[in-house]
Write a protein that holds these residues in place. Structure first.
Motif, PDB file in Angstrom:
ATOM      1  N   ALA A  81      41.187  37.554  49.112  1.00 45.51           N
ATOM      2  CA  ALA A  81      42.107  37.400  48.032  1.00 45.51           C
ATOM      3  C   ALA A  81      43.311  38.305  47.825  1.00 45.51           C
ATOM      4  O   ALA A  81      44.401  37.865  47.492  1.00 45.51           O
ATOM      5  CB  ALA A  81      40.875  38.078  46.850  1.00 45.51           C
ATOM      6  N   ARG A  82      43.046  39.658  48.189  1.00 44.91           N
ATOM      7  CA  ARG A  82      44.259  40.503  48.485  1.00 44.91           C
ATOM      8  C   ARG A  82      45.340  39.966  49.218  1.00 44.91           C
ATOM      9  O   ARG A  82      46.644  40.268  48.759  1.00 44.91           O
ATOM     10  CB  ARG A  82      43.852  41.788  48.977  1.00 44.91           C
ATOM     11  CG  ARG A  82      44.696  43.013  48.811  1.00 44.91           C
ATOM     12  CD  ARG A  82      44.290  44.270  49.537  1.00 44.91           C
ATOM     13  NE  ARG A  82      45.390  45.266  49.797  1.00 44.91           N
ATOM     14  CZ  ARG A  82      45.516  46.337  50.317  1.00 44.91           C
ATOM     15  NH1 ARG A  82      44.409  46.590  51.049  1.00 44.91           N
ATOM     16  NH2 ARG A  82      46.420  47.032  50.758  1.00 44.91           N
ATOM     17  N   ILE A  85      47.022  36.999  47.310  1.00 42.09           N
ATOM     18  CA  ILE A  85      47.856  37.513  46.313  1.00 42.09           C
ATOM     19  C   ILE A  85      49.128  37.969  46.657  1.00 42.09           C
ATOM     20  O   ILE A  85      50.216  37.974  46.133  1.00 42.09           O
ATOM     21  CB  ILE A  85      47.122  38.464  45.293  1.00 42.09           C
ATOM     22  CG1 ILE A  85      45.820  37.845  44.639  1.00 42.09           C
ATOM     23  CG2 ILE A  85      47.895  39.123  44.311  1.00 42.09           C
ATOM     24  CD1 ILE A  85      44.861  38.485  43.916  1.00 42.09           C
ATOM     25  N   PRO A 168      45.543  39.260  37.397  1.00 41.51           N
ATOM     26  CA  PRO A 168      44.430  39.536  38.453  1.00 41.51           C
ATOM     27  C   PRO A 168      43.193  40.206  37.804  1.00 41.51           C
ATOM     28  O   PRO A 168      42.394  40.380  38.448  1.00 41.51           O
ATOM     29  CB  PRO A 168      44.997  40.529  39.625  1.00 41.51           C
ATOM     30  CG  PRO A 168      46.081  41.187  38.836  1.00 41.51           C
ATOM     31  CD  PRO A 168      46.784  40.058  37.572  1.00 41.51           C
ATOM     32  N   TRP A 209      40.274  35.221  44.329  1.00 41.03           N
ATOM     33  CA  TRP A 209      41.621  35.201  43.745  1.00 41.03           C
ATOM     34  C   TRP A 209      41.659  33.745  42.845  1.00 41.03           C
ATOM     35  O   TRP A 209      42.258  33.764  41.589  1.00 41.03           O
ATOM     36  CB  TRP A 209      42.503  35.164  44.816  1.00 41.03           C
ATOM     37  CG  TRP A 209      42.761  34.177  45.633  1.00 41.03           C
ATOM     38  CD1 TRP A 209      41.937  34.014  46.530  1.00 41.03           C
ATOM     39  CD2 TRP A 209      43.127  32.587  45.424  1.00 41.03           C
ATOM     40  NE1 TRP A 209      42.031  32.618  47.403  1.00 41.03           N
ATOM     41  CE2 TRP A 209      43.079  31.885  46.548  1.00 41.03           C
ATOM     42  CE3 TRP A 209      44.010  32.219  44.285  1.00 41.03           C
ATOM     43  CZ2 TRP A 209      43.380  30.585  46.262  1.00 41.03           C
ATOM     44  CZ3 TRP A 209      44.341  30.937  44.520  1.00 41.03           C
ATOM     45  CH2 TRP A 209      44.228  30.121  45.474  1.00 41.03           C
TER      46      TRP A 209
END
Length: 234
Positions: A81-82, A85, A168, A209
């Motif tokens: 996810a990080r 993003i 987010p 995400w």
């Protein structure tokens, strides 16, 4: 398509064979040679993943067949996810549009053409914010393309104008859905548990995400353009 092909963002981890198959499928696309490729390689989360990460990195360092190949090797484990993003935000702000792939996807030979044509066609249409290359239904009655108010994360693309809508903050997204009494509609009229997925993201039980991107566009009343014949195999 009249503009330069969009950059391809590929996210890999510890599966060198998956990465190889994905890249080979992209390379079979005629537009690959005109497309910049950015490969994001996450670091190992556990000791047992280190060898897979190392093998994957050895492979991607020799990839060719694209306009350019840029490799971003994380020194620590970011998680998908990080990493997505950050990667999408960085490159969509630079190029204005991106195509996003993960290492367990195999693209059809016309995937890049479809995505770039759609990016160009809908570039100035604010009601369209996402392009999805995978059709999950396999329904032959579907048209070649269709618009829908939900997104998918298997082979997708977007523009900087749409990515600005990404929130987010799962708690805030859920608050808005509940306040506007949209949870049942968000759940595809009660047939799919998107709201539950969002709640689990808030609780730390998943790190998606994609559910936050889905909810962000849904709340903004922005549509996804889908391929009626799947151009992606997982």
């Amino acid at each position: 398509m009249t503009s330069q092909p969009a950059p391809i963002l590929l996210f890999v981890y510890n599966r060198p064979e998956h990465a190889r198959q994905c890249i080979e499928s992209l390379r079979r696309n005629a537009l690959a040679a005109q497309s910049p490729l950015f490969i994001y390689s996450d670091a190992a989360r556990q000791p047992e993943s280190r060898e897979g990460v190392a093998q994957t990195r050895r492979f991607i360092r020799n990839v060719d067949g694209f306009l350019s190949v840029t490799i971003i090797e994380r020194e620590q484990n970011w998680g998908l996810a990080r990493s997505i993003i950050d990667g999408v935000t960085t490159q969509v702000n630079r190029f204005g549009r991106v195509i996003v792939m993960e290492d367990d996807l195999i693209a059809a030979p016309h995937f890049l053409q479809f995505m770039n044509d759609a990016l160009e066609t809908y570039k100035d249409e604010p009601r369209v914010g996402h392009i999805q290359g995978c059709d999950f239904t396999q329904d032959p009655a579907l048209p070649d393309t269709f618009l829908i108010k939900w997104t998918g994360s298997w082979g997708w693309a977007t523009w900087d104008r749409a990515w600005k809508l990404f929130n987010p903050d799962g708690k805030e997204l859920l608050r808005q859905l509940e306040e506007r009494r949209l949870t049942r509609r968000f759940d595809f009229d009660g047939t799919y548990g998107y709201t539950r997925m969002l709640r689990r993201q808030i609780e730390g039980k998943n790190n998606s995400w994609a559910i936050r991107w889905n909810a962000s566009l849904f709340l903004a009343d922005v549509l996804s353009l889908n391929a009626g014949r799947s151009l992606i195999q997982n």
